[in-house]
Design a protein around this motif. Structure first.
Motif, short mmCIF file in Angstrom:
data_model
loop_
_atom_site.label_atom_id
_atom_site.label_comp_id
_atom_site.label_asym_id
_atom_site.label_seq_id
_atom_site.Cartn_x
_atom_site.Cartn_y
_atom_site.Cartn_z
N UNK A 111 53.84 47.16 40.28
CA UNK A 111 52.47 47.00 39.80
C UNK A 111 51.81 45.76 40.41
N UNK A 112 52.54 44.66 40.42
CA UNK A 112 52.01 43.41 40.95
C UNK A 112 51.69 43.53 42.43
N UNK A 113 52.61 44.10 43.19
CA UNK A 113 52.39 44.26 44.63
C UNK A 113 51.20 45.18 44.89
N UNK A 114 51.08 46.23 44.09
CA UNK A 114 49.96 47.15 44.25
C UNK A 114 48.62 46.46 44.05
N UNK A 115 48.56 45.52 43.10
CA UNK A 115 47.32 44.80 42.82
C UNK A 115 47.00 43.78 43.90
N UNK A 116 48.03 43.19 44.48
CA UNK A 116 47.81 42.14 45.47
C UNK A 116 47.58 42.69 46.88
#
Length: 218
Positions: free
Chosen positions: A20-25
């Motif tokens: 999720x974090x990588x997808x947002x960044x």
């Protein structure tokens, strides 16, 4: 920026959170391929197909046997960048990886801002070391950390049993714990001391004063 990310972690909650974090960044507008691995063999398979990936790895839960083994993989895949996203990494281990510019290090209890920074830096091909790790290494440089502080009381007791030549089964019986627990402790001891086998672990502990000569089985 990297277009392939490999998340090497056995915990589903961590894998989902990092995904999720990588997808947002990941804001480049390109498709971001995320792969998951839970064993060394799976990791190697992913790297063979995607040698320029970013690997997010919880080393403490992996089946990698040593820091040297991890560094050997990074040498084999020089275009790969790495984020160590773990807990309880020893000073000896950290010293080896922070010297390699392919590695970023962030702890699971780090602030979200630092975790985000580690991902962003790594995606841009830069190394990031979180503040806790920097402080830990700084304390060690000043001599505030003794060698025997690398191991817990239980780990030092088990290391003494290993040094006496006792098998995992014998240690498990004497301590009334499972063989799996003994093997896990042994693996953690090897990682913290940066060694590969019982002979090296015993020798290191003897030189560092963790063991007395009487504890060492020759």
């Amino acid at each position: 920026m990297k277009t392939s990310i490999i998340i090497f972690d056995k915990q589903d909650i961590t894998r989902l959170g990092m995904e999720t974090l990588i997808g947002k960044l990941y804001l480049s507008g390109q498709a971001c391929k995320i792969f998951f691995a839970d064993t060394k063999n799976n990791l190697m398979h992913c790297l063979m197909s995607n040698p320029d990936s970013l690997v997010v790895i919880d080393y403490t839960l992996s089946d990698l046997n040593s820091v040297d083994g991890l560094l050997n993989i990074s040498t084999r895949f020089p275009k790969t960048r790495w984020i160590l996203f773990s807990d309880e990494l020893s000073v000896l281990f950290l010293r080896k990886v922070v010297c390699n510019s392919a590695f970023s290090v962030v702890l699971k209890n780090s602030d979200l801002s630092e975790i985000k920074a580690a991902v962003s830096f790594a995606l841009d091909g830069q190394a990031f070391i979180c503040s806790q790790v920097k402080e830990l290494l700084s304390m060690s440089d000043k001599g505030n950390m003794k060698c025997d502080e690398l191991l817990t009381i239980t780990e030092k007791e088990i290391l003494k049993e290993i040094a006496r030549g006792r098998s995992a089964k014998e240690i498990a019986v004497s301590r009334n714990i499972s063989i799996h627990t003994v093997v896990t402790h042994r693996k953690n001891i090897y990682r913290k001391l940066g060694v590969n086998n019982s002979h090296e672990a015993s020798g290191y502990a003897l030189r560092a004063g963790i063991l007395d000569a009487s504890d060492y089985y020759i």
